[in-house]
Design a protein around this motif. Structure first.
Motif, mmCIF file in Angstrom:
data_model
loop_
_atom_site.group_PDB
_atom_site.id
_atom_site.type_symbol
_atom_site.label_atom_id
_atom_site.label_comp_id
_atom_site.label_asym_id
_atom_site.label_seq_id
_atom_site.Cartn_x
_atom_site.Cartn_y
_atom_site.Cartn_z
ATOM 1 N N TYR A 93 29.968 27.158 46.543
ATOM 2 C CA TYR A 93 28.768 27.401 45.745
ATOM 3 C C TYR A 93 28.684 28.879 45.335
ATOM 4 C CZ TYR A 93 23.828 27.945 44.562
ATOM 5 O OH TYR A 93 22.656 28.270 43.923
ATOM 6 N N VAL A 94 28.899 29.768 46.286
ATOM 7 C CA VAL A 94 28.821 31.199 46.018
ATOM 8 C C VAL A 94 29.936 31.633 45.067
ATOM 9 C CG1 VAL A 94 29.060 33.502 47.059
ATOM 10 C CG2 VAL A 94 27.572 31.796 48.123
ATOM 11 N N PHE A 95 31.177 31.246 45.378
ATOM 12 C CA PHE A 95 32.291 31.628 44.501
ATOM 13 C C PHE A 95 32.080 31.140 43.072
ATOM 14 C CE2 PHE A 95 35.149 32.142 48.305
ATOM 15 C CZ PHE A 95 35.435 33.475 48.077
ATOM 16 N N TYR A 96 31.740 29.877 42.934
ATOM 17 C CA TYR A 96 31.575 29.294 41.605
ATOM 18 C C TYR A 96 30.473 30.004 40.820
ATOM 19 C CZ TYR A 96 30.490 26.053 37.875
ATOM 20 O OH TYR A 96 30.237 25.510 36.638
ATOM 21 N N ALA A 109 27.452 41.304 39.976
ATOM 22 C CA ALA A 109 28.090 40.054 40.383
ATOM 23 C C ALA A 109 29.533 40.287 40.808
ATOM 24 C CB ALA A 109 28.011 39.017 39.273
ATOM 25 N N ILE A 110 30.238 41.156 40.100
ATOM 26 C CA ILE A 110 31.642 41.411 40.454
ATOM 27 C C ILE A 110 31.753 42.101 41.807
ATOM 28 C CG2 ILE A 110 31.930 43.633 39.279
ATOM 29 C CD1 ILE A 110 34.719 42.455 38.395
ATOM 30 N N ALA A 114 33.753 40.455 44.877
ATOM 31 C CA ALA A 114 34.835 41.163 45.578
ATOM 32 C C ALA A 114 34.559 41.239 47.077
ATOM 33 C CB ALA A 114 35.007 42.561 44.999
ATOM 34 N N LEU A 115 33.336 41.551 47.440
ATOM 35 C CA LEU A 115 32.956 41.626 48.849
ATOM 36 C C LEU A 115 33.094 40.269 49.528
ATOM 37 C CD1 LEU A 115 31.765 43.330 51.161
ATOM 38 C CD2 LEU A 115 29.501 42.741 50.306
ATOM 39 N N PHE A 116 32.603 39.244 48.860
ATOM 40 C CA PHE A 116 32.651 37.899 49.430
ATOM 41 C C PHE A 116 34.095 37.402 49.538
ATOM 42 C CE2 PHE A 116 31.723 33.312 49.621
ATOM 43 C CZ PHE A 116 30.822 33.335 50.665
ATOM 44 N N THR A 117 34.929 37.724 48.550
ATOM 45 C CA THR A 117 36.338 37.331 48.594
ATOM 46 C C THR A 117 37.046 38.022 49.755
ATOM 47 O OG1 THR A 117 36.385 36.967 46.204
ATOM 48 C CG2 THR A 117 38.510 37.320 47.291
ATOM 49 N N THR A 118 36.756 39.289 49.958
ATOM 50 C CA THR A 118 37.348 40.025 51.079
ATOM 51 C C THR A 118 36.948 39.402 52.408
ATOM 52 O OG1 THR A 118 37.314 42.048 49.777
ATOM 53 C CG2 THR A 118 37.524 42.303 52.166
#
Length: 158
Positions: A93-96, A109-110, A114-118
């Motif tokens: 949900y967050v990634f999408y 948002a970027i 980036a933080l969430f992907t890390t």
């Protein structure tokens, strides 16, 4: 990766890389823990063995308890595919939604993406489902997504 805050993550990836090259070390143990965990998941794939029971299964193999050092394996063994999908649905949900905001050039948002992907990538070497930081980060991201959706709807209705 030069900041000291990343030293632990960098060390774990270097150990994993070293073990993949056949140099042994702690990375070999971690790879075995993943292999064993995946085997246990296949033995009870739907519901798993119960949250936190990876430790007991590992004790039967090596004579000591430890968590999986991998969030994906820990959850697959503990809660099976059903719990794994329910847990990672929040991530999806967050990634999408952050990606949709990035495409619309929504500020910040970027950075969150980036933080969430890390954080997500770090779960290959850590168990984060028990971390308060995981839920704080999820909460911040979801709140940001919802606020942006609300603001867009408000502009549309005006």
């Amino acid at each position: 990766m030069q900041l000291s805050v990343f030293n632990g993550i960098k060390l774990r990836y270097l150990e994993l890389y070293s073990s993949l090259l056949g140099d042994g070390g702690d990375g070999t143990t971690r790879l075995n823990m993943i292999k064993w965990g995946f085997g246990w998941f296949l033995e009870s794939p739907i519901w798993g063995y119960g949250i936190g029971n990876y430790r007991m299964l590992l004790f039967e193999v090596i004579g000591r308890e430890s968590y999986a050092h991998n969030n994906f394996i820990e959850l697959l063994v503990g809660v099976g595919i059903i719990g794994f999908i329910l847990y990672y649905f929040m991530y999806f949900y967050v990634f999408y939604n952050l990606y949709q905001l990035i495409k619309k050039k929504v500020p910040f948002a970027i950075t969150l993406f980036a933080l969430f992907t890390t954080w997500f990538l770090a779960e290959t070497g850590a168990v984060n489902y028990t971390s308060k930081m995981t839920y704080v980060l999820l909460g911040i991201c979801i709140a940001y997504i919802r606020l942006n959706k609300s603001a867009r709807l408000k502009r549309i209705n005006e």
